[in-house]
Design an enzyme around this catalytic site. Structure first.
Site, PDB file in Angstrom:
ATOM      1  CE1 TYR A  67      -4.435  -0.772  -0.248  1.00 40.70           C
ATOM      2  CE2 TYR A  67      -3.558  -2.784   0.740  1.00 40.70           C
ATOM      3  CZ  TYR A  67      -4.568  -2.114   0.063  1.00 40.70           C
ATOM      4  OH  TYR A  67      -5.710  -2.792  -0.315  1.00 40.70           O
ATOM      5  NE  ARG A  70      -3.096  -0.193  -4.916  1.00 38.24           N
ATOM      6  CZ  ARG A  70      -4.372  -0.329  -4.536  1.00 38.24           C
ATOM      7  NH1 ARG A  70      -4.665  -1.057  -3.474  1.00 38.24           N
ATOM      8  NH2 ARG A  70      -5.337   0.259  -5.191  1.00 38.24           N
ATOM      9  CB  VAL A 103      -9.050   4.116  -2.347  1.00 39.91           C
ATOM     10  CG1 VAL A 103     -10.145   3.100  -2.115  1.00 39.91           C
ATOM     11  CG2 VAL A 103      -7.909   3.507  -3.174  1.00 39.91           C
ATOM     12  CG  HIS A 119     -14.619   0.626  -2.563  1.00 37.25           C
ATOM     13  ND1 HIS A 119     -14.479   0.291  -3.899  1.00 37.25           N
ATOM     14  CD2 HIS A 119     -15.780   0.056  -2.161  1.00 37.25           C
ATOM     15  CE1 HIS A 119     -15.517  -0.457  -4.276  1.00 37.25           C
ATOM     16  NE2 HIS A 119     -16.312  -0.591  -3.241  1.00 37.25           N
ATOM     17  CB  CYS A 147      -3.093   1.845  17.397  1.00 36.27           C
ATOM     18  SG  CYS A 147      -4.297   2.941  18.196  1.00 36.27           S
ATOM     19  CB  CYS A 150      -5.491  -0.125  21.452  1.00 35.68           C
ATOM     20  SG  CYS A 150      -5.459  -0.485  19.673  1.00 35.68           S
ATOM     21  CG  ASN A 213     -17.241   2.554 -19.128  1.00 40.23           C
ATOM     22  OD1 ASN A 213     -16.269   2.190 -19.780  1.00 40.23           O
ATOM     23  ND2 ASN A 213     -17.424   2.196 -17.871  1.00 40.23           N
ATOM     24  CB  ALA A 231     -14.633  10.498 -17.540  1.00 38.50           C
TER      25      ALA A 231
END
Length: 252
Positions: A67, A70, A103, A119, A147, A150, A213, A231
């Protein structure tokens, strides 16, 4: 492309417009689609095996690094003319809300205000244990970091396979779809559920559905209007013939 006069009139008279966007509009900004992103070092991995809670449990560092890679791809992308035309459209039609499956946050970066993210957002993070959104966690060397509340693992705030959509976002989207009188489905394959069913919900509620599309999709046969193309080309044209030139709108 010649825009049907009937569609122009319906857009001008619409009371509320819903816009559903998918990977196609982001691809025009250079954001690879989910599966196209598997290049170089990551070509050996199946994205559907990385984007799951189970993969994160098995190898959280691998998923975190994927990620991170990405996010770098997304950060290099810029909103395209399709994103910008939707911003202009929202300046004229105040009751316009975007429901996106993407996203990357490109709609917000372009300037759109009313955006429902079905998403999640790849630039946002949350605790994998308590699900609270996190903006900082101090200096850590652990991958992924923990985190600060916690000590659970931190993960991207995106929806993975085998996970439900965010309840609030889905509720807002369904309320919008059921009350809008016009829905534009832009750059979405109409295959990924439950988002793929939203245009059909709009049709049943009496809305006019427009598909934009380059390719035919399962929605094509059901939409009242089909504008075949990118688009970034069709939306500026649709905006101009419906509400005037981009220059006029920019000076509003």
């Amino acid at each position: 492309m010649k825009i049907p006069v009937e569609l122009i009139q319906m857009l001008r008279n619409s009371q509320e417009i819903a816009v559903l966007t998918g990977a196609g509009i982001s691809a025009e900004s250079g954001v690879p689609t989910f599966r196209e992103a598997q290049t170089g070092l990551w070509a050996q991995y199946n994205p559907e095996e990385l984007a799951t809670p189970q993969a994160f449990q098995r190898n959280p560092a691998l998923v975190w690094e994927w990620y991170a890679w990405r996010r770098e791809l997304v950060a290099k992308a810029q909103p395209n003319q399709g994103h910008l035309a939707l911003v202009k459209m929202g300046m004229y039609q105040k009751n316009l809300t975007i429901v996106t499956q993407n996203v990357d946050g490109l709609h917000q970066r372009a300037g759109s205000q009313n955006v429902i993210e079905l998403h999640g957002n790849i630039q946002r993070f949350k605790c994998a244990t308590e699900h609270r959104i996190l903006t900082e966690w101090g200096e850590q060397t652990a991958i992924p970091p923990h985190c600060p509340h916690c000590h659970g693992l931190i993960r991207p705030d995106v929806v993975w396979f085998n996970e439900n959509l965010p309840e609030q976002a889905l509720t807002q989207a369904l309320q919008l779809i059921n009350r809008c009188d016009m829905l534009l489905s832009i750059g979405t394959s109409a295959l990924v559920q439950p988002a793929a069913s939203l245009p059909l919900v709009a049709l049943r509620a009496g809305a006019t559905v427009v598909e934009i599309n380059p390719d035919t999709t399962p929605l094509t046969a059901h939409a009242q209007f089909v504008l075949q193309g990118k688009a970034g080309e069709i939306l500026p044209q649709l905006l101009q013939v419906t509400w005037g030139s981009l220059q006029e709108l920019s000076s509003c």
